[in-house]
Design an enzyme around this catalytic site. Structure first.
Site, PDB file in Angstrom:
ATOM      1  N   ARG A 104      58.132  69.772  37.699  1.00 17.78           N
ATOM      2  CA  ARG A 104      58.322  68.557  38.480  1.00 17.78           C
ATOM      3  C   ARG A 104      58.402  68.885  39.958  1.00 17.78           C
ATOM      4  O   ARG A 104      59.248  69.673  40.383  1.00 17.78           O
ATOM      5  CB  ARG A 104      59.601  67.834  38.033  1.00 17.78           C
ATOM      6  N   THR A 108      58.020  64.744  45.191  1.00 14.98           N
ATOM      7  CA  THR A 108      57.409  63.540  44.612  1.00 14.98           C
ATOM      8  C   THR A 108      57.952  63.205  43.226  1.00 14.98           C
ATOM      9  O   THR A 108      57.777  62.087  42.742  1.00 14.98           O
ATOM     10  CB  THR A 108      55.893  63.721  44.492  1.00 14.98           C
ATOM     11  N   ASP A 200      70.278  70.464  33.788  1.00 12.95           N
ATOM     12  CA  ASP A 200      68.906  70.970  33.682  1.00 12.95           C
ATOM     13  C   ASP A 200      68.771  71.793  32.412  1.00 12.95           C
ATOM     14  O   ASP A 200      69.345  72.878  32.297  1.00 12.95           O
ATOM     15  CB  ASP A 200      68.572  71.825  34.915  1.00 12.95           C
ATOM     16  N   ASP A 203      67.342  75.458  32.841  1.00 18.22           N
ATOM     17  CA  ASP A 203      68.309  76.395  33.419  1.00 18.22           C
ATOM     18  C   ASP A 203      69.369  76.791  32.403  1.00 18.22           C
ATOM     19  O   ASP A 203      69.783  77.956  32.332  1.00 18.22           O
ATOM     20  CB  ASP A 203      68.968  75.773  34.651  1.00 18.22           C
TER      21      ASP A 203
END
Length: 209
Positions: A104, A108, A200, A203
């Site tokens: 990602r 944006t 996340d 992660d």
């Protein structure tokens, strides 16, 4: 319109609570992702067709059922989707595995492709796209679009936690793809992270935070 299937099995919900806890370490987090993926796969393969065969037991012969000619493929979206692969392969060890690499863009929030490798016979297979988190839906939409170019027999999307925004976007873009999730959370925040979510997933699976 595609169907959203939320698995409310007590074992999944129990494991999901531990998964969300910020105190859960990398090793346990990784194991829980694998276990929840396996249990979700159990639900997502419920509609596989069966055919009758004759089996000889130690006592006699009998009529029994086996899966009817379905070839499956699992396609994790890199990198977090890798955490789900071992769990689903424990249920379907003969399945093939493809990979789609997306990340990602931090500005944006759009998916950027960097890798795609799918089984050569994917047109003969039912495909399950794997990603722990369905947030905006951008990565899932892009991955499924690429897979559809190879004309698979069927596609399903499996995740662990989904946001309502991601579900709506995926259903609009791919109304023929059913979604399987362990939970649908409240919303996305301003940074497009799922709330309450679990942080996340990549992660936490790979210990890179």
């Amino acid at each position: 319109m595609s169907q959203l299937h939320v698995t409310n099995h007590p074992l999944i919900q129990h494991k999901l609570s531990i998964l969300r806890d910020k105190r859960t370490g990398t090793k346990q987090f990784r194991e829980l992702i694998e276990e929840i993926a396996m249990l979700t796969c159990y639900e997502s393969t419920r509609d596989l067709q069966l055919t009758e065969v004759t089996v000889e037991t130690p006592m006699t012969t009998m009529k029994s059922n086996v899966i009817k000619g379905h070839k499956l493929a699992f396609v994790p979206i890199l990198r977090a989707g890798l955490g789900m692969v071992d769990g689903v392969l424990k249920l379907v060890p003969a399945a093939k595995v493809g990979h789609i690499g997306l990340y990602r863009d931090p500005v944006t929030c759009k998916p950027v492709e960097y890798y795609c490798k799918l089984p050569g016979d994917i047109s003969e297979r039912d495909v399950f796209v794997l990603d722990p988190m369905l947030a905006t839906g951008g990565s899932a939409i892009d991955a499924i679009t690429q897979i559809k170019e190879r004309s698979p027999r069927n596609i399903k999307f499996m995740c662990i936690i989904a946001a309502p925004e991601g579900v709506a976007a995926l259903q609009e873009a791919h109304p023929d793809v059913d979604i399987y999730a362990a939970a649908v959370d409240e919303k996305l925040n301003d940074h497009n992270y799922i709330i309450p979510g679990l942080g996340d997933a990549g992660d936490r699976i790979f210990g890179t935070k």
